[in-house]
Design a protein around this motif. Structure first.
Motif, PDB file in Angstrom:
ATOM      1  N   ILE A 136       0.761  -1.482  -0.171  1.00 29.60           N
ATOM      2  CA  ILE A 136       0.120  -0.057  -0.059  1.00 29.60           C
ATOM      3  C   ILE A 136       0.781   1.433   0.464  1.00 29.60           C
ATOM      4  CG2 ILE A 136      -1.737   1.283   0.976  1.00 29.60           C
ATOM      5  CD1 ILE A 136      -2.311  -1.422   2.164  1.00 29.60           C
ATOM      6  N   ALA A 137       2.020   0.863   0.534  1.00 31.25           N
ATOM      7  CA  ALA A 137       2.832   2.014   1.146  1.00 31.25           C
ATOM      8  C   ALA A 137       3.645   2.954  -0.567  1.00 31.25           C
ATOM      9  CB  ALA A 137       3.653   2.628   2.115  1.00 31.25           C
ATOM     10  N   SER A 138       4.451   1.885  -0.629  1.00 34.26           N
ATOM     11  CA  SER A 138       4.984   1.940  -2.204  1.00 34.26           C
ATOM     12  C   SER A 138       4.196   2.540  -3.308  1.00 34.26           C
ATOM     13  CB  SER A 138       5.647   0.355  -2.585  1.00 34.26           C
ATOM     14  OG  SER A 138       4.576  -0.322  -3.051  1.00 34.26           O
ATOM     15  N   VAL A 139       3.260   2.808  -3.594  1.00 29.19           N
ATOM     16  CA  VAL A 139       2.772   3.343  -4.641  1.00 29.19           C
ATOM     17  C   VAL A 139       2.613   4.919  -4.227  1.00 29.19           C
ATOM     18  CG1 VAL A 139       0.403   3.350  -5.796  1.00 29.19           C
ATOM     19  CG2 VAL A 139       1.782   1.326  -5.667  1.00 29.19           C
ATOM     20  N   PRO A 140       2.429   5.574  -3.287  1.00 32.19           N
ATOM     21  CA  PRO A 140       2.060   7.135  -2.891  1.00 32.19           C
ATOM     22  C   PRO A 140       3.261   7.182  -3.115  1.00 32.19           C
ATOM     23  CG  PRO A 140       1.045   6.107  -1.351  1.00 32.19           C
ATOM     24  CD  PRO A 140       0.981   4.372  -2.166  1.00 32.19           C
ATOM     25  N   VAL A 141       4.212   6.506  -2.469  1.00 34.88           N
ATOM     26  CA  VAL A 141       5.340   6.924  -2.184  1.00 34.88           C
ATOM     27  C   VAL A 141       6.546   7.366  -3.675  1.00 34.88           C
ATOM     28  CG1 VAL A 141       8.298   7.636  -0.860  1.00 34.88           C
ATOM     29  CG2 VAL A 141       5.821   6.654   0.804  1.00 34.88           C
ATOM     30  N   LEU A 142       6.640   5.957  -4.212  1.00 33.67           N
ATOM     31  CA  LEU A 142       7.149   6.284  -5.187  1.00 33.67           C
ATOM     32  C   LEU A 142       6.436   7.285  -6.174  1.00 33.67           C
ATOM     33  CD1 LEU A 142       9.638   5.075  -7.006  1.00 33.67           C
ATOM     34  CD2 LEU A 142       7.646   3.586  -7.986  1.00 33.67           C
TER      35      LEU A 142
END
Ligand SMILES: [Zn+2]
Length: 126
Positions: A62-68
């Motif tokens: 879940i976190a990797s998409v917005p941070v990337l």
């Protein structure tokens, strides 16, 4: 008291809050993400719970998409330098990847209890 004497509580109401999946009153965490051995209120044995790396997997997913997306936007869209982008994104990584670990683990433990998930067993073993 047995499990049948408690009304079923949806995992989304108890888990993210770190509440006991059986009584909904006691807490299940003794540290940031380490579990107690039993509930203080109803005595539910929490050793059944084995979320393993499930919370880390879901949080990373879940976190990797917005941070990337934010990192790519800062570098490619805004033209920010790599070092400044790295400094700005460390708090984002902490917010998006570490803080959700506890509620996600609580939800997975509550889901294990609610759905009676356990190790598979063969029928012919007695
Ligand atoms: Zn309890």
């Amino acid at each position: 008291m047995t499990d049948d004497q408690y009304p079923p509580l949806p995992p989304m109401t108890t888990g993210p809050a770190g509440k006991c999946p059986r009584c909904g009153q006691g807490t299940i965490f003794k540290g940031f993400i380490s579990l107690k051995e039993r509930c203080d209120v109803c005595g539910l044995d929490l050793t059944f719970a084995d979320a393993a790396d499930g919370p880390a997997f879901f949080v990373m997913l879940i976190a990797s998409v917005p941070v990337l997306g934010i990192v790519l936007w800062l570098i490619l869209g805004v033209g920010m330098s790599y070092w400044l982008t790295a400094i700005l994104t460390v708090p984002l990584i902490i917010i998006f990847a570490i803080l959700p670990l506890r509620p996600v683990k609580g939800w997975l433990v509550a889901s294990q209890y609610f759905h009676k998930a356990e190790q598979g067993k063969l029928d012919n073993q007695d």
